[in-house]
Motif scaffolding. Structure first.
Motif, PDB file in Angstrom:
ATOM      1  N   GLY A  39      55.070  19.572  44.834  1.00 52.96           N
ATOM      2  CA  GLY A  39      54.883  20.383  46.112  1.00 52.96           C
ATOM      3  C   GLY A  39      55.504  21.832  46.164  1.00 52.96           C
ATOM      4  N   PRO A  40      55.503  22.364  47.230  1.00 58.09           N
ATOM      5  CA  PRO A  40      55.894  23.703  47.162  1.00 58.09           C
ATOM      6  C   PRO A  40      57.640  23.790  46.748  1.00 58.09           C
ATOM      7  CG  PRO A  40      55.107  23.340  49.469  1.00 58.09           C
ATOM      8  CD  PRO A  40      55.102  22.148  48.657  1.00 58.09           C
ATOM      9  N   GLY A  41      57.561  24.754  45.572  1.00 51.49           N
ATOM     10  CA  GLY A  41      59.008  24.922  45.037  1.00 51.49           C
ATOM     11  C   GLY A  41      59.115  23.866  43.866  1.00 51.49           C
ATOM     12  N   ARG A  42      58.346  22.956  43.613  1.00 46.91           N
ATOM     13  CA  ARG A  42      58.558  21.815  42.566  1.00 46.91           C
ATOM     14  C   ARG A  42      57.073  21.568  42.053  1.00 46.91           C
ATOM     15  NH1 ARG A  42      62.036  16.235  43.895  1.00 46.91           N
ATOM     16  NH2 ARG A  42      61.376  15.235  41.712  1.00 46.91           N
ATOM     17  N   ASN A  43      56.711  22.321  41.102  1.00 43.60           N
ATOM     18  CA  ASN A  43      55.160  21.993  40.601  1.00 43.60           C
ATOM     19  C   ASN A  43      55.057  22.708  39.313  1.00 43.60           C
ATOM     20  OD1 ASN A  43      53.803  24.509  41.061  1.00 43.60           O
ATOM     21  ND2 ASN A  43      54.774  24.274  43.190  1.00 43.60           N
ATOM     22  N   ALA A  44      53.899  22.389  38.571  1.00 42.91           N
ATOM     23  CA  ALA A  44      53.673  22.574  37.346  1.00 42.91           C
ATOM     24  C   ALA A  44      53.404  24.090  37.309  1.00 42.91           C
ATOM     25  CB  ALA A  44      52.317  21.854  36.834  1.00 42.91           C
ATOM     26  N   ALA A  79      47.289  23.542  35.492  1.00 45.82           N
ATOM     27  CA  ALA A  79      48.033  24.639  36.041  1.00 45.82           C
ATOM     28  C   ALA A  79      47.933  26.354  35.294  1.00 45.82           C
ATOM     29  CB  ALA A  79      49.507  24.180  36.189  1.00 45.82           C
ATOM     30  N   ALA A  80      47.661  26.047  34.051  1.00 46.15           N
ATOM     31  CA  ALA A  80      47.625  27.227  33.152  1.00 46.15           C
ATOM     32  C   ALA A  80      46.369  27.886  33.550  1.00 46.15           C
ATOM     33  CB  ALA A  80      47.950  26.931  31.750  1.00 46.15           C
ATOM     34  N   LEU A 131      47.360  21.002  43.262  1.00 51.17           N
ATOM     35  CA  LEU A 131      47.830  22.589  42.576  1.00 51.17           C
ATOM     36  C   LEU A 131      46.786  23.613  43.057  1.00 51.17           C
ATOM     37  CD1 LEU A 131      48.413  21.285  38.894  1.00 51.17           C
ATOM     38  CD2 LEU A 131      50.181  21.950  40.723  1.00 51.17           C
ATOM     39  N   ARG A 132      45.509  23.264  43.357  1.00 50.98           N
ATOM     40  CA  ARG A 132      44.747  24.371  44.003  1.00 50.98           C
ATOM     41  C   ARG A 132      45.104  24.892  45.285  1.00 50.98           C
ATOM     42  NH1 ARG A 132      40.190  21.201  41.924  1.00 50.98           N
ATOM     43  NH2 ARG A 132      39.617  20.562  44.078  1.00 50.98           N
TER      44      ARG A 132
END
Length: 223
Positions: free
Chosen positions: A79-84, A145-146, A200-201
């Protein structure tokens, strides 16, 4: 907590709902097969064995308490602050390849809506898997994510050659697909982010802050 306060919790006159947040790690390794809440736990590490003990103690309390006790087994939280996205941006992301390995994930907003749905309809001693619809290889999440960030994904690293902390390595001992049918059927939950791609989007659209390293140079470089 239970050692000191189980009596007070069991006798609290206005308490109506208790939820314990556990982990899908309690199922252990299913060699990529599906598990649901009726699958017997088979933890492969000490951390997950402690989780099972805690679940059992909360459920025992629920047998004598006026309030309903529910167990929520969470998949990999992001989630916010903790993601790929953040891992790719700050250069910490790695694409570790272990053939056949899959994980489920769950967005923090979906955890919240599952808990709220349970509060609205408590069900004594019920266990819920809180996971997304699509278990998938961890390297696919990093690659996506990249792609969202417009950068080259990190190189692939074979699992047997990857350096990982002992705790990180334990996550790869578990290989399973987690069914979330019960939260949909019993609680009427429709996930906001049924796969990591929607999650992620959304995070990317919200403008997750890109960390800047101490040397001041941009963390993202396009090749």
């Amino acid at each position: 907590m239970l050692r000191h306060f189980s009596g007070a919790i069991a006798s609290a006159p206005h308490l109506q709902w208790v939820g314990y947040l556990s982990t899908v790690g309690v199922y252990g390794n299913a060699n990529g097969g599906w598990v649901d809440e009726n699958t017997p736990p088979s933890p492969v590490n000490e951390r997950s064995r402690h989780r099972i003990m805690a679940e059992q103690e909360w459920l025992e309390l629920g047998k004598k308490a006026a309030s309903a006790v529910q167990i929520f087994r969470l998949a990999g939280i992001y989630g916010p602050g903790r993601n790929a996205l953040l891992k790719v941006a700050d250069g910490e992301a790695r694409r570790i390849i272990k053939p056949g390995q899959v994980f489920n994930r769950i967005h923090t907003s979906d955890i919240a809506q599952v808990l709220m749905a349970s509060i609205e309809r408590p069900s004594r001693s019920t266990i819920y898997n809180v996971a997304d619809d699509e278990p998938g290889p961890p390297q696919d999440v990093i690659t996506y994510a990249a792609e969202l960030l417009g950068v080259k994904p990190p190189p692939e690293v074979p699992f047997d050659r990857a350096y990982m902390t002992p705790m990180a390595r334990t996550f790869y001992q578990d290989n399973k697909r987690v069914s979330n049918k019960r939260i949909r059927d019993d609680l009427g939950v429709t996930l906001l982010y049924p796969t990591y791609r929607q999650g992620l989007r959304s995070l990317h659209a919200l403008g997750e802050e890109v960390p800047v390293p101490p040397d001041g140079r941009p963390a993202i470089h396009k090749d």
